[in-house]
Design a protein around this motif. Structure first.
Motif, PDB file in Angstrom:
ATOM      1  N   VAL A 137       0.856  -1.183   0.000  1.00  0.00           N
ATOM      2  CA  VAL A 137       0.000   0.000   0.000  1.00  0.00           C
ATOM      3  C   VAL A 137       0.891   1.232   0.000  1.00  0.00           C
ATOM      4  O   VAL A 137       1.940   1.249   0.646  1.00  0.00           O
ATOM      5  CB  VAL A 137      -0.955  -0.002   1.227  1.00  0.00           C
ATOM      6  CG1 VAL A 137      -0.181  -0.060   2.535  1.00  0.00           C
ATOM      7  CG2 VAL A 137      -1.867   1.219   1.211  1.00  0.00           C
ATOM      8  N   TRP A 138       0.488   2.254  -0.761  1.00  0.00           N
ATOM      9  CA  TRP A 138       1.254   3.495  -0.758  1.00  0.00           C
ATOM     10  C   TRP A 138       0.318   4.681  -0.930  1.00  0.00           C
ATOM     11  O   TRP A 138      -0.781   4.568  -1.481  1.00  0.00           O
ATOM     12  CB  TRP A 138       2.337   3.498  -1.830  1.00  0.00           C
ATOM     13  CG  TRP A 138       1.876   3.418  -3.251  1.00  0.00           C
ATOM     14  CD1 TRP A 138       1.630   4.461  -4.110  1.00  0.00           C
ATOM     15  CD2 TRP A 138       1.615   2.229  -4.008  1.00  0.00           C
ATOM     16  NE1 TRP A 138       1.240   3.995  -5.336  1.00  0.00           N
ATOM     17  CE2 TRP A 138       1.224   2.629  -5.307  1.00  0.00           C
ATOM     18  CE3 TRP A 138       1.679   0.856  -3.712  1.00  0.00           C
ATOM     19  CZ2 TRP A 138       0.887   1.707  -6.303  1.00  0.00           C
ATOM     20  CZ3 TRP A 138       1.344  -0.054  -4.700  1.00  0.00           C
ATOM     21  CH2 TRP A 138       0.963   0.375  -5.977  1.00  0.00           C
ATOM     22  N   LEU A 139       0.766   5.830  -0.429  1.00  0.00           N
ATOM     23  CA  LEU A 139      -0.004   7.060  -0.524  1.00  0.00           C
ATOM     24  C   LEU A 139       0.144   7.661  -1.915  1.00  0.00           C
ATOM     25  O   LEU A 139       1.255   7.806  -2.423  1.00  0.00           O
ATOM     26  CB  LEU A 139       0.472   8.073   0.520  1.00  0.00           C
ATOM     27  CG  LEU A 139      -0.188   8.007   1.896  1.00  0.00           C
ATOM     28  CD1 LEU A 139       0.532   8.933   2.865  1.00  0.00           C
ATOM     29  CD2 LEU A 139      -1.655   8.378   1.806  1.00  0.00           C
ATOM     30  N   ILE A 140      -0.975   8.038  -2.505  1.00  0.00           N
ATOM     31  CA  ILE A 140      -0.972   8.650  -3.827  1.00  0.00           C
ATOM     32  C   ILE A 140      -0.744  10.153  -3.688  1.00  0.00           C
ATOM     33  O   ILE A 140      -1.334  10.814  -2.828  1.00  0.00           O
ATOM     34  CB  ILE A 140      -2.312   8.380  -4.547  1.00  0.00           C
ATOM     35  CG1 ILE A 140      -2.511   6.869  -4.745  1.00  0.00           C
ATOM     36  CG2 ILE A 140      -2.377   9.107  -5.881  1.00  0.00           C
ATOM     37  CD1 ILE A 140      -3.885   6.498  -5.272  1.00  0.00           C
ATOM     38  N   GLY A 141       0.130  10.689  -4.524  1.00  0.00           N
ATOM     39  CA  GLY A 141       0.349  12.134  -4.545  1.00  0.00           C
ATOM     40  C   GLY A 141       1.358  12.639  -3.545  1.00  0.00           C
ATOM     41  O   GLY A 141       1.450  13.851  -3.323  1.00  0.00           O
ATOM     42  N   ILE A 142       2.116  11.733  -2.919  1.00  0.00           N
ATOM     43  CA  ILE A 142       3.124  12.129  -1.938  1.00  0.00           C
ATOM     44  C   ILE A 142       4.501  11.706  -2.434  1.00  0.00           C
ATOM     45  O   ILE A 142       4.693  10.564  -2.863  1.00  0.00           O
ATOM     46  CB  ILE A 142       2.858  11.477  -0.564  1.00  0.00           C
ATOM     47  CG1 ILE A 142       1.536  11.978   0.019  1.00  0.00           C
ATOM     48  CG2 ILE A 142       3.993  11.767   0.401  1.00  0.00           C
ATOM     49  CD1 ILE A 142       1.509  13.446   0.341  1.00  0.00           C
ATOM     50  N   SER A 143       5.446  12.617  -2.370  1.00  0.00           N
ATOM     51  CA  SER A 143       6.821  12.320  -2.753  1.00  0.00           C
ATOM     52  C   SER A 143       7.761  12.928  -1.713  1.00  0.00           C
ATOM     53  O   SER A 143       7.571  14.088  -1.323  1.00  0.00           O
ATOM     54  CB  SER A 143       7.125  12.897  -4.139  1.00  0.00           C
ATOM     55  OG  SER A 143       8.450  12.619  -4.529  1.00  0.00           O
ATOM     56  N   PRO A 144       8.748  12.164  -1.225  1.00  0.00           N
ATOM     57  CA  PRO A 144       9.073  10.770  -1.546  1.00  0.00           C
ATOM     58  C   PRO A 144       7.944   9.818  -1.141  1.00  0.00           C
ATOM     59  O   PRO A 144       7.126  10.141  -0.286  1.00  0.00           O
ATOM     60  CB  PRO A 144      10.333  10.502  -0.716  1.00  0.00           C
ATOM     61  CG  PRO A 144      10.866  11.839  -0.325  1.00  0.00           C
ATOM     62  CD  PRO A 144       9.687  12.744  -0.237  1.00  0.00           C
ATOM     63  N   MET A 145       7.944   8.645  -1.773  1.00  0.00           N
ATOM     64  CA  MET A 145       6.860   7.687  -1.576  1.00  0.00           C
ATOM     65  C   MET A 145       6.776   7.217  -0.124  1.00  0.00           C
ATOM     66  O   MET A 145       7.790   6.955   0.522  1.00  0.00           O
ATOM     67  CB  MET A 145       7.058   6.473  -2.492  1.00  0.00           C
ATOM     68  CG  MET A 145       5.968   5.419  -2.344  1.00  0.00           C
ATOM     69  SD  MET A 145       6.237   3.959  -3.382  1.00  0.00           S
ATOM     70  CE  MET A 145       5.707   4.603  -4.968  1.00  0.00           C
ATOM     71  N   VAL A 146       5.541   7.129   0.363  1.00  0.00           N
ATOM     72  CA  VAL A 146       5.256   6.545   1.674  1.00  0.00           C
ATOM     73  C   VAL A 146       4.555   5.220   1.408  1.00  0.00           C
ATOM     74  O   VAL A 146       3.433   5.202   0.891  1.00  0.00           O
ATOM     75  CB  VAL A 146       4.364   7.473   2.521  1.00  0.00           C
ATOM     76  CG1 VAL A 146       4.061   6.831   3.876  1.00  0.00           C
ATOM     77  CG2 VAL A 146       5.021   8.838   2.709  1.00  0.00           C
TER      78      VAL A 146
END
Length: 211
Positions: free
Chosen positions: A5-14
């Protein structure tokens, strides 16, 4: 079942990777995601899967008490999990593999991840990224210089009486308060050990019933 699972629209990736049995329901998956990501379970949620919504009863979604096995999700299948529907945190979920359970191993179990989860109620992805920019801004550096200058005067030059000056004391207190607020805006750091400790305690079972 191995899930990423990862957060969309966040960089660097979470992102996080974890294992759950295929008997896990979407309601339980909600609780697991809350723990592995670092959320607090204080907002409504929904899963968007095959043009259907499953989630909080307050949004008139379908019941999340359906199992992953019942959904017949293939390896590589993707769907979306949204948390805090006012300013949604959108997560992409991918079924990475169907793995047999290992005897003696506890499930769910986090096996990897990276990135700090944003704090609750920080204004969604836009607010979080703006906060990260502010944390490394010139204002932040000026506050650090202010604290360093005053502490150097007090400790190195041994002139604690400078704190008797009200303006100097207020200047220090304001700089400290702003720095603490910036630190809170960074969110809670991720460690796999602490996440698995929370899962072993069953915190996901409590969080899955919130909202």
């Amino acid at each position: 079942m191995q899930i990423k699972v990862w957060l969309i629209g966040i960089s660097p990736m979470v992102w996080r990777r974890f294992l759950v049995p295929n008997t896990c329901t979407l309601r339980e998956l909600h609780g697991v995601i809350q723990v592995v990501m670092g959320w607090e379970g204080i907002h409504l949620y929904q899963f968007c899967l095959r043009s259907r919504r499953y989630g909080s009863c307050e949004i008139s979604a379908s019941s999340p008490d359906v199992t992953l096995a019942g959904l017949r999700l293939r390896k590589g299948a993707r769907f979306v999990y949204e948390y805090d529907l006012n300013i949604p945190w959108r997560h992409e979920i991918r079924i990475e593999d169907h793995l047999p359970g290992e005897p003696g191993k506890a499930y769910p179990r986090c096996t990897g991840g990276d990135g700090t989860c944003p704090p609750e109620d920080c204004g969604g992805p836009g607010g979080y990224l703006a906060g990260q920019d502010e944390a490394s801004s010139l204002d932040a550096l000026e506050d650090l210089h202010t604290m360093a200058d005053i502490l150097r005067t007090v400790v190195i030059e041994r002139r604690p009486e400078v704190l008797d000056d009200q303006d100097t004391r207020w200047q220090l207190e304001d700089a400290v308060d702003r720095s603490r607020a910036r630190e809170r805006a960074r969110g809670q750091p991720f460690t796999r050990r602490s996440v698995n400790a929370r899962l072993r305690k069953g915190e996901h079972l409590n969080l899955m019933h919130q909202q």
